[in-house]
Design a protein around this motif. Sequence first.
Motif, PDB file in Angstrom:
ATOM      1  N   VAL B  17       0.838  -1.205   0.000  1.00 46.91           N
ATOM      2  CA  VAL B  17       0.000   0.000   0.000  1.00 46.91           C
ATOM      3  C   VAL B  17       0.873   1.256   0.000  1.00 46.91           C
ATOM      4  O   VAL B  17       0.570   2.248  -0.674  1.00 46.91           O
ATOM      5  CB  VAL B  17      -0.984  -0.007   1.195  1.00 46.91           C
ATOM      6  CG1 VAL B  17      -1.803   1.279   1.217  1.00 46.91           C
ATOM      7  CG2 VAL B  17      -1.898  -1.219   1.114  1.00 46.91           C
ATOM      8  N   ARG B  18       1.968   1.210   0.732  1.00 44.71           N
ATOM      9  CA  ARG B  18       2.877   2.368   0.759  1.00 44.71           C
ATOM     10  C   ARG B  18       3.376   2.665  -0.652  1.00 44.71           C
ATOM     11  O   ARG B  18       3.424   3.814  -1.089  1.00 44.71           O
ATOM     12  CB  ARG B  18       4.042   2.083   1.712  1.00 44.71           C
ATOM     13  CG  ARG B  18       4.903   3.282   1.987  1.00 44.71           C
ATOM     14  CD  ARG B  18       5.914   3.011   3.075  1.00 44.71           C
ATOM     15  NE  ARG B  18       5.304   2.910   4.396  1.00 44.71           N
ATOM     16  CZ  ARG B  18       5.975   2.693   5.524  1.00 44.71           C
ATOM     17  NH1 ARG B  18       7.287   2.541   5.489  1.00 44.71           N
ATOM     18  NH2 ARG B  18       5.352   2.624   6.687  1.00 44.71           N
ATOM     19  N   ASP B  19       3.734   1.618  -1.366  1.00 48.16           N
ATOM     20  CA  ASP B  19       4.214   1.778  -2.742  1.00 48.16           C
ATOM     21  C   ASP B  19       3.105   2.324  -3.648  1.00 48.16           C
ATOM     22  O   ASP B  19       3.340   3.212  -4.476  1.00 48.16           O
ATOM     23  CB  ASP B  19       4.708   0.410  -3.244  1.00 48.16           C
ATOM     24  CG  ASP B  19       5.259   0.499  -4.654  1.00 48.16           C
ATOM     25  OD1 ASP B  19       6.194   1.287  -4.854  1.00 48.16           O
ATOM     26  OD2 ASP B  19       4.736  -0.203  -5.542  1.00 48.16           O
ATOM     27  N   PHE B  20       1.899   1.799  -3.461  1.00 47.67           N
ATOM     28  CA  PHE B  20       0.736   2.271  -4.237  1.00 47.67           C
ATOM     29  C   PHE B  20       0.501   3.768  -4.003  1.00 47.67           C
ATOM     30  O   PHE B  20       0.243   4.538  -4.945  1.00 47.67           O
ATOM     31  CB  PHE B  20      -0.484   1.440  -3.821  1.00 47.67           C
ATOM     32  CG  PHE B  20      -1.802   1.936  -4.354  1.00 47.67           C
ATOM     33  CD1 PHE B  20      -2.069   1.963  -5.716  1.00 47.67           C
ATOM     34  CD2 PHE B  20      -2.804   2.356  -3.482  1.00 47.67           C
ATOM     35  CE1 PHE B  20      -3.300   2.406  -6.207  1.00 47.67           C
ATOM     36  CE2 PHE B  20      -4.028   2.785  -3.951  1.00 47.67           C
ATOM     37  CZ  PHE B  20      -4.282   2.814  -5.324  1.00 47.67           C
ATOM     38  N   VAL B  21       0.626   4.168  -2.764  1.00 54.89           N
ATOM     39  CA  VAL B  21       0.398   5.582  -2.427  1.00 54.89           C
ATOM     40  C   VAL B  21       1.442   6.471  -3.094  1.00 54.89           C
ATOM     41  O   VAL B  21       1.112   7.525  -3.663  1.00 54.89           O
ATOM     42  CB  VAL B  21       0.402   5.771  -0.887  1.00 54.89           C
ATOM     43  CG1 VAL B  21       0.537   7.247  -0.512  1.00 54.89           C
ATOM     44  CG2 VAL B  21      -0.866   5.186  -0.284  1.00 54.89           C
ATOM     45  N   VAL B  22       2.692   6.037  -3.059  1.00 51.74           N
ATOM     46  CA  VAL B  22       3.755   6.850  -3.663  1.00 51.74           C
ATOM     47  C   VAL B  22       3.596   6.919  -5.175  1.00 51.74           C
ATOM     48  O   VAL B  22       3.698   7.995  -5.776  1.00 51.74           O
ATOM     49  CB  VAL B  22       5.141   6.271  -3.294  1.00 51.74           C
ATOM     50  CG1 VAL B  22       6.253   6.965  -4.100  1.00 51.74           C
ATOM     51  CG2 VAL B  22       5.392   6.428  -1.806  1.00 51.74           C
ATOM     52  N   ARG B  23       3.319   5.778  -5.779  1.00 54.13           N
ATOM     53  CA  ARG B  23       3.281   5.722  -7.247  1.00 54.13           C
ATOM     54  C   ARG B  23       1.987   6.283  -7.836  1.00 54.13           C
ATOM     55  O   ARG B  23       2.012   6.991  -8.835  1.00 54.13           O
ATOM     56  CB  ARG B  23       3.453   4.271  -7.726  1.00 54.13           C
ATOM     57  CG  ARG B  23       4.875   3.761  -7.730  1.00 54.13           C
ATOM     58  CD  ARG B  23       4.971   2.389  -8.377  1.00 54.13           C
ATOM     59  NE  ARG B  23       4.084   1.410  -7.731  1.00 54.13           N
ATOM     60  CZ  ARG B  23       2.922   0.999  -8.219  1.00 54.13           C
ATOM     61  NH1 ARG B  23       2.483   1.468  -9.368  1.00 54.13           N
ATOM     62  NH2 ARG B  23       2.175   0.116  -7.562  1.00 54.13           N
ATOM     63  N   GLU B  24       0.857   5.950  -7.214  1.00 55.60           N
ATOM     64  CA  GLU B  24      -0.426   6.242  -7.844  1.00 55.60           C
ATOM     65  C   GLU B  24      -1.225   7.367  -7.163  1.00 55.60           C
ATOM     66  O   GLU B  24      -1.878   8.158  -7.838  1.00 55.60           O
ATOM     67  CB  GLU B  24      -1.308   4.972  -7.860  1.00 55.60           C
ATOM     68  CG  GLU B  24      -0.643   3.751  -8.482  1.00 55.60           C
ATOM     69  CD  GLU B  24      -0.539   3.859  -9.999  1.00 55.60           C
ATOM     70  OE1 GLU B  24      -1.244   4.700 -10.592  1.00 55.60           O
ATOM     71  OE2 GLU B  24       0.269   3.112 -10.587  1.00 55.60           O
ATOM     72  N   VAL B  25      -1.200   7.382  -5.834  1.00 57.37           N
ATOM     73  CA  VAL B  25      -2.117   8.289  -5.126  1.00 57.37           C
ATOM     74  C   VAL B  25      -1.564   9.710  -5.032  1.00 57.37           C
ATOM     75  O   VAL B  25      -2.220  10.675  -5.445  1.00 57.37           O
ATOM     76  CB  VAL B  25      -2.439   7.750  -3.711  1.00 57.37           C
ATOM     77  CG1 VAL B  25      -3.429   8.678  -3.015  1.00 57.37           C
ATOM     78  CG2 VAL B  25      -2.982   6.331  -3.793  1.00 57.37           C
ATOM     79  N   LYS B  26      -0.351   9.843  -4.513  1.00 51.93           N
ATOM     80  CA  LYS B  26       0.174  11.198  -4.264  1.00 51.93           C
ATOM     81  C   LYS B  26       0.273  12.046  -5.532  1.00 51.93           C
ATOM     82  O   LYS B  26      -0.045  13.246  -5.479  1.00 51.93           O
ATOM     83  CB  LYS B  26       1.527  11.117  -3.543  1.00 51.93           C
ATOM     84  CG  LYS B  26       1.372  10.782  -2.067  1.00 51.93           C
ATOM     85  CD  LYS B  26       2.668  10.963  -1.303  1.00 51.93           C
ATOM     86  CE  LYS B  26       2.426  10.765   0.190  1.00 51.93           C
ATOM     87  NZ  LYS B  26       3.651  10.848   0.972  1.00 51.93           N
ATOM     88  N   PRO B  27       0.712  11.481  -6.648  1.00 55.88           N
ATOM     89  CA  PRO B  27       0.797  12.341  -7.840  1.00 55.88           C
ATOM     90  C   PRO B  27      -0.547  12.977  -8.219  1.00 55.88           C
ATOM     91  O   PRO B  27      -0.577  14.065  -8.781  1.00 55.88           O
ATOM     92  CB  PRO B  27       1.267  11.375  -8.938  1.00 55.88           C
ATOM     93  CG  PRO B  27       1.983  10.292  -8.209  1.00 55.88           C
ATOM     94  CD  PRO B  27       1.238  10.132  -6.920  1.00 55.88           C
TER      95      PRO B  27
END
Lengths: 393, 391
Positions: B17-27
Amino acid sequence: MDFSLNEEQRAWQMKARKFALEEIRPVSLARDRIADPRETFDWELFKKGSRLGFRTLAVPKEWGGHGLDFVTQALVMAELAKGDSAISKAFSQCWKWSHLIAAVCTDEQKGRFLKPFLADDTFVLGKGITEPSGGSDNRLPPDDPKAGVKLRGERRGDEWILNGEKAFIANGNIGKLFFLDVRTDPRAPLREGVTLFLVPHDTPGFRVGKVFNKSGWRFYQNAEMIFENARVPHANVVGEVNGAYRKSSGDTSGGDIFGDLELAANALGVCDAACEQALALARTKMQGGKLLKEQQLVQLKINKMHMLTEALRSFVLRVACEHDQKMHSPNAGLAMNFSTDVIQEVTELNMDIHDSAGCMDEGADKLVRDAFIWSHLAGDSVQRMKVARRIIK
Amino acid sequence: MYNLRLSTEQLEFRDTVRDFVVREVKPVALKSGRLEASERQLLTAILDQAAQMGLRTMALGEDSGGAAADLLTCCIVIEELATGDVDVAAVLAETVRLSRIIFVPSTGPAQQYLPLFVADDHCHLAFAGHGDTRLGANYHGRRAAPHATITGSPADNGDLILNGNAEGVRNAPIAKLFAVEAVTDRKREFLLVPADTPGLSVLAQASGLRGHGVVGSVAFADCRVRADQRLDGKLIDIAAEQGGPLDQALNLGIGRAAYEAALDYVPLRVQGGRRIVEHQAIGAKLAEIAVSLEVARAAVWQAAFAADHPEAIADRSLPDLPLAMMAKVFTSGAVYRAAKDAAELFGAMGVMRDMPLQKYVHDALICLHAANGNADDKLRIAEALAGYRRP
């Protein structure tokens, strides 16, 4: 000790209270809701206030102003801020720099700038200090010449050519005249390499950039100021070249005696508004068959709100009174720092009271957002250390 | 034995989930145009991606198509999501919270809706019950029956006819299944009602000051539900659990987002001749933020662990106290202070609406004032400590 107000002080207080109640309060929330930060300013309201003297009241009598004392200024700021903190600040920002004109400008400059300022209800003043690369560096300047003001000024004959930018400047997009800190010796530390200029808004080469979109203080304008080969006459240099940090403080004690009082007095008005909101709700809101005011936890919160507000009032008026007696001390800075803690706690307690009654309230939310502005203006670590250093030295 | 180690599965959940947030959510979430609280649109594409990753159904048993994630694991996931986008995290937190109550018991009338819930990535859950559950300032008032905002009238075949409405219902505008609390002449009934049931309508509300995610009002006008849509009586905890560990995990995510923004900024910004992290005043403030968030996380995780392991209370490993309420009281205050302190480190940029710090402060303020007010919780904790019940 005599805490009574004289007739003139009382009259100005009442005039400000009436204006806040009848003119500011009815438009405050509507102005706060406007999404575009360039559209939040209300010129008609501002002109009405100006005609009542709220724009020019700090100009000395000998120059055609009201020349009000600091106690009166504090009272008026608090009353206006009770209606809307940002609207009060829009007026008092003009006092701040009219104090500076009176304190450090030559008679020729006073004649050239104070007269049009007094004559024009839309004449707003500002001062450009902060830049994208430095806010704290200009408040507590280090000795490194690279630190602080970077807006460059180079002399060519009787003119100075300015290049660079200022950021977050109050009234930057609506002002007609600005004081400007300009780096005129890039090899010297800030205290010895910056000159203070007076720069009219129609100076060739000056333009307004972005208008900043703040979470609180929506009415009050903050903008980017951009200078591209802007040409300013040498006659607009205030004080000595490279002497901005010796002359601009406006007094001989090294502190900004009005600015510190200004934020503390404004905070007092916000606290008064929060107390008023909380009391109105507590006296009228029924929950489960009882008025809120009958609940112990509500009573304790109301107690704390008033305790802090009255302590702030005492401190503000003491500082104002000391200024009137030319007693300048770290007290003004301490009052400003203290006002940060007070305004935030009092407005948050007001929101607590509304929340515990199930009343998420737009007005209570606005006061919390306005109060949050104090974090970086009046209560951040730099502002506290600055005062501490005056005490310690 | 005292063990604070996360399982391999929990660590995998967190890292994924941390990786998902960095790659997909925050941008997407941090685009300057959507940082204003009043204008935030729900990131539905991100929500769908999260559902496809299995986060929507993670609490269900493996034989039901879930990951059998316990409450602690769900808290870890929600915290990570909230560091990226608090609204997506809020929607999932509510769906996960309700799925644990409604579907995790493997028997009962709710099971008829399980295939629908599992199969549809857009199927989110909402709870429409009696209005404001808080006692707040009225705590010491008379103990009144919950205000009946939705009533149920008996009809033939054991059916109920629902009328009334519920305000401020989390997930309402996107929910496909509603857990509904209705008051009949005899008792409180809990029912599971599909959103497309005739007589049920939803009106989206601005969530601005009220909560995260999406919020709406739900109206029932002669809405007929069958007898087999009744849920078990123990679901009475549906309302009481609001503000529990999942919501505090979300709150932690807000605090962490503010903290991480500050942590990224302080080594870059130079003032006073050095990086601001090297100034005592800034270093101490950064440390205080980190300390408060770590302590808050310990409290939230302990409360979640206690819910997952009631035997730990039975064998006296954990105190028999309202740990979830205690975690909420501490966390909501700590995160608000942490967000304000983090914003202060940014100077004027901390209050600008096109920058995220003011949003984190606003988001934390909503948590501080969400669900039951903290004053109410403190009094409920006092009841538990002293062993009395208010009259």
